[in-house]
Design a protein around this motif. Structure first.
Motif, PDB file in Angstrom:
ATOM      1  N   GLU A   1      -4.779   3.693   8.556  1.00 25.77           N
ATOM      2  CA  GLU A   1      -6.102   4.009   8.006  1.00 25.77           C
ATOM      3  C   GLU A   1      -6.201   3.559   6.551  1.00 25.77           C
ATOM      4  OE1 GLU A   1      -9.215   7.731   8.106  1.00 25.77           O
ATOM      5  OE2 GLU A   1      -7.080   8.156   7.870  1.00 25.77           O
ATOM      6  N   LYS A   2      -5.150   3.745   5.782  1.00 25.42           N
ATOM      7  CA  LYS A   2      -5.155   3.273   4.392  1.00 25.42           C
ATOM      8  C   LYS A   2      -5.251   1.746   4.337  1.00 25.42           C
ATOM      9  CE  LYS A   2      -2.509   7.145   2.484  1.00 25.42           C
ATOM     10  NZ  LYS A   2      -1.248   7.558   1.815  1.00 25.42           N
ATOM     11  N   PHE A   3      -4.577   1.083   5.253  1.00 26.75           N
ATOM     12  CA  PHE A   3      -4.652  -0.384   5.301  1.00 26.75           C
ATOM     13  C   PHE A   3      -6.078  -0.851   5.563  1.00 26.75           C
ATOM     14  CE2 PHE A   3      -4.653  -4.056   8.251  1.00 26.75           C
ATOM     15  CZ  PHE A   3      -4.240  -5.039   7.360  1.00 26.75           C
ATOM     16  N   LEU A   4      -6.762  -0.212   6.492  1.00 25.91           N
ATOM     17  CA  LEU A   4      -8.152  -0.588   6.774  1.00 25.91           C
ATOM     18  C   LEU A   4      -9.055  -0.337   5.572  1.00 25.91           C
ATOM     19  CD1 LEU A   4      -8.546   0.774  10.434  1.00 25.91           C
ATOM     20  CD2 LEU A   4      -8.036  -1.562   9.704  1.00 25.91           C
TER      21      LEU A   4
ATOM     22  N   VAL B   1     -18.378 -10.374  10.797  1.00 25.60           N
ATOM     23  CA  VAL B   1     -18.174  -9.975  12.184  1.00 25.60           C
ATOM     24  C   VAL B   1     -17.155  -8.837  12.230  1.00 25.60           C
ATOM     25  CG1 VAL B   1     -17.450 -10.740  14.481  1.00 25.60           C
ATOM     26  CG2 VAL B   1     -18.695 -12.302  12.966  1.00 25.60           C
ATOM     27  N   PRO B   2     -17.434  -7.768  12.981  1.00 24.27           N
ATOM     28  CA  PRO B   2     -16.414  -6.714  13.138  1.00 24.27           C
ATOM     29  C   PRO B   2     -15.133  -7.301  13.717  1.00 24.27           C
ATOM     30  CG  PRO B   2     -18.542  -5.956  13.953  1.00 24.27           C
ATOM     31  CD  PRO B   2     -18.697  -7.421  13.660  1.00 24.27           C
ATOM     32  N   PRO B   3     -13.992  -7.014  13.113  1.00 23.18           N
ATOM     33  CA  PRO B   3     -12.773  -7.737  13.490  1.00 23.18           C
ATOM     34  C   PRO B   3     -12.123  -7.194  14.756  1.00 23.18           C
ATOM     35  CG  PRO B   3     -12.277  -6.180  11.757  1.00 23.18           C
ATOM     36  CD  PRO B   3     -13.760  -6.086  11.990  1.00 23.18           C
ATOM     37  N   LEU B   4     -11.410  -8.085  15.417  1.00 23.99           N
ATOM     38  CA  LEU B   4     -10.478  -7.730  16.473  1.00 23.99           C
ATOM     39  C   LEU B   4      -9.093  -7.692  15.839  1.00 23.99           C
ATOM     40  CD1 LEU B   4      -9.752  -7.320  19.535  1.00 23.99           C
ATOM     41  CD2 LEU B   4      -9.386  -9.798  19.604  1.00 23.99           C
ATOM     42  N   ILE B   5      -8.475  -6.513  15.808  1.00 28.17           N
ATOM     43  CA  ILE B   5      -7.172  -6.350  15.165  1.00 28.17           C
ATOM     44  C   ILE B   5      -6.098  -6.327  16.252  1.00 28.17           C
ATOM     45  CG2 ILE B   5      -5.730  -4.874  13.724  1.00 28.17           C
ATOM     46  CD1 ILE B   5      -8.138  -3.957  12.260  1.00 28.17           C
TER      47      ILE B   5
ATOM     48  N   ILE C   1       0.875  -1.178   0.000  1.00 28.34           N
ATOM     49  CA  ILE C   1       0.000   0.000   0.000  1.00 28.34           C
ATOM     50  C   ILE C   1       0.906   1.220   0.000  1.00 28.34           C
ATOM     51  CG2 ILE C   1      -1.833   1.244   1.190  1.00 28.34           C
ATOM     52  CD1 ILE C   1      -2.685  -1.350   2.479  1.00 28.34           C
ATOM     53  N   GLY C   2       1.002   1.860  -1.140  1.00 29.09           N
ATOM     54  CA  GLY C   2       1.955   2.956  -1.276  1.00 29.09           C
ATOM     55  C   GLY C   2       3.364   2.423  -1.172  1.00 29.09           C
ATOM     56  N   THR C   3       4.124   2.971  -0.282  1.00 31.12           N
ATOM     57  CA  THR C   3       5.495   2.506  -0.059  1.00 31.12           C
ATOM     58  C   THR C   3       5.596   1.510   1.090  1.00 31.12           C
ATOM     59  OG1 THR C   3       5.915   4.389   1.415  1.00 31.12           O
ATOM     60  CG2 THR C   3       6.438   4.673  -0.931  1.00 31.12           C
ATOM     61  N   LYS C   4       4.474   1.155   1.681  1.00 31.74           N
ATOM     62  CA  LYS C   4       4.453   0.253   2.844  1.00 31.74           C
ATOM     63  C   LYS C   4       4.061  -1.151   2.411  1.00 31.74           C
ATOM     64  CE  LYS C   4       5.166   3.744   5.640  1.00 31.74           C
ATOM     65  NZ  LYS C   4       5.268   4.789   4.583  1.00 31.74           N
ATOM     66  N   GLN C   5       4.735  -2.130   2.999  1.00 32.97           N
ATOM     67  CA  GLN C   5       4.410  -3.530   2.782  1.00 32.97           C
ATOM     68  C   GLN C   5       3.709  -4.054   4.028  1.00 32.97           C
ATOM     69  OE1 GLN C   5       4.990  -5.237  -0.043  1.00 32.97           O
ATOM     70  NE2 GLN C   5       4.248  -7.236   0.638  1.00 32.97           N
TER      71      GLN C   5
END
Length: 438
Positions: free
Chosen positions: A89-92, A40-44, A25-29
């Motif tokens: 936030e971008k990851f989500l 189900v809403p996740p537990l992260i 995602i962008g420059t992040k892996q």
């Protein structure tokens, strides 16, 4: 600490069943696990400085089999707290998750608090373990922080590992330390440098819009890398939060005390209104399909359960976890083995049925196994004498009494056919050990 390390069997099985996702995602892996029903809403789960997404594998296995969705992520290479908030936030957004429940330990707990502060609409609840509110303590302990980006990898790893308290540990704590040490070896120099930079970057957690009643604090009471003073600051900041004290567990209670951690996580999720969807887990019988089906459907109740009831559910429903219908269940047993009505009553099925009865307290299976055992016993008891008589009693044979003397002792024997008197013979022993017939 042990000299060598071998992955535990449940971790090897976890790796064979739960896929590891890697997305840029962008420059992040981003490297993460996502397992459990998607509705189900996740537990992260956010790990600490020395952790990876793999350290929460026991929570993924246990909670997904109960119908919860668990996402465990690696902290990517971010170099300041604002960059972390934006990247997460971008990851989500990419994985299409909007409302989340965060579970963070150590540095992961601090990052969870920061994200809840800056993105309050997305965070519905928090679970914090050995967390802290500010980084000035770690910044003071790292005067070489400005050059951490140029520090060799082996020095970074050594610095991270020296933060783990040494000395004799309980066996489970020692195993958890060995597992995390093995995970540190998989981290790159950039990963370690970015995490240490986050620790030394001057930052603190401000006020949260989240109510204290939606926060659970799980701290261990023994030695760990986070000073007790920093953990006390978290408790003082959120006085209305639920407390769950773990007597011992070290820095990694999610590995050393997984049963206690998983229990508190389930209690927290139910208390904040997360409804488990155990009916979407492959291998779990629907309500009314079996002896355990009725109790399994109640795992997703929205009311707040009691601790005793939760422990009973855990002991009586060891079913296999999963996420979607396309993902294999984590339970190595087949689906048919969960339903005692589908078990054949052959000889090979008796030991599994007895084990199922004792470990699951299934009275129906126990009664069936006992009846089967008694039936086999009486059949064998009455069949053996009849078989012996049938073998030796023939029309062309009849009983003749023969008496033989051996060293002064007598015994009766059978002879076939002929005259009874002619078949009886008496032997008189001689001194040479033989005998003569009279």
């Amino acid at each position: 600490m042990k000299g060598g390390f071998s992955a535990p069997g449940d971790y090897i099985y976890f790796k064979s069943q739960v896929p590891l996702h890697k997305i840029p995602i962008g420059t992040k892996q981003w490297r993460y696990y996502d397992f459990g029903p998607k509705v189900v809403p996740p537990l992260i789960c956010l790990p600490g400085t020395a952790g990876t997404a793999d350290v929460y594998y026991k929570q993924i296995m246990a909670l997904s089999m109960k119908g919860y969705r668990v996402i465990s992520v690696d902290i990517p290479c971010v170099w300041n707290n604002q960059e972390w908030v934006q990247a997460f936030e971008k990851f989500l957004d990419v994985i299409d998750v909007h409302h989340i429940h965060l579970y963070g330990t150590s540095l992961g707990g601090f990052l969870a608090l920061l994200f809840a502060q800056h993105r309050p609409r997305r965070v519905k609840s928090l679970v914090l373990s050995n967390a802290f509110l500010e980084t000035k303590y770690f910044a003071a302990a790292m005067p070489w922080a400005p050059v951490v980006g140029w520090t060799p990898s082996f020095l970074l790893k050594r610095y991270v590992l020296t933060g783990i308290p040494s000395g004799p540990h309980e066996p489970f704590i020692a195993d958890s330390v060995d597992f995390v040490v093995a995970q540190v070896e998989t981290l790159s120099r950039e990963d370690l440098a970015s995490r240490l930079t986050l620790l030394s970057d001057a930052a603190s957690v401000g006020p949260l819009m989240l109510s204290d009643s939606f926060i659970t604090i799980m701290d261990t009471n023994d030695k760990c890398a986070i000073p007790q003073q920093l953990k006390d600051h978290v408790s003082e900041r959120y006085p209305g939060a639920r407390r769950a004290y773990i007597k011992s567990g070290g820095d990694f209670p999610f590995l050393s005390r997984p049963d206690e951690i998983n229990l508190h996580l389930k209690l927290h999720l139910r208390r904040v209104g997360v409804e488990a969807r155990e009916d979407l887990v492959p291998g779990i019988p629907k309500a009314g399909d079996g002896a355990d089906g009725g109790s399994g459907g109640g795992a997703g109740g929205s009311g707040e359960p009691k601790d005793d009831q939760e422990k009973t559910d855990d002991a009586s429903n060891p079913d296999g976890p999963s996420s979607n219908e396309g993902q294999p269940p984590l339970d190595p047993e087949s689906n048919d083995s969960q339903n005692p009505d589908n078990q054949p009553l052959g000889d090979d099925s008796l030991p599994p049925l007895l084990l199922k009865a004792f470990f699951e307290k299934n009275e129906v299976v126990l009664a069936t196994s006992f009846q089967h055992f008694m039936l086999k016993f009486f059949v064998l008891y009455y069949q053996l004498p009849v078989s012996l008589l049938t073998l030796y009693i023939k029309d062309e044979f009849r009983f003749v009494v023969g008496c033989f003397r051996f060293g002064g002792g007598w015994r009766w024997a059978m002879a076939a056919g002929g005259d009874d008197q002619s078949r009886c013979s008496r032997w008189v022993p001689e001194r040479g050990g033989g005998g003569t017939r009279e």
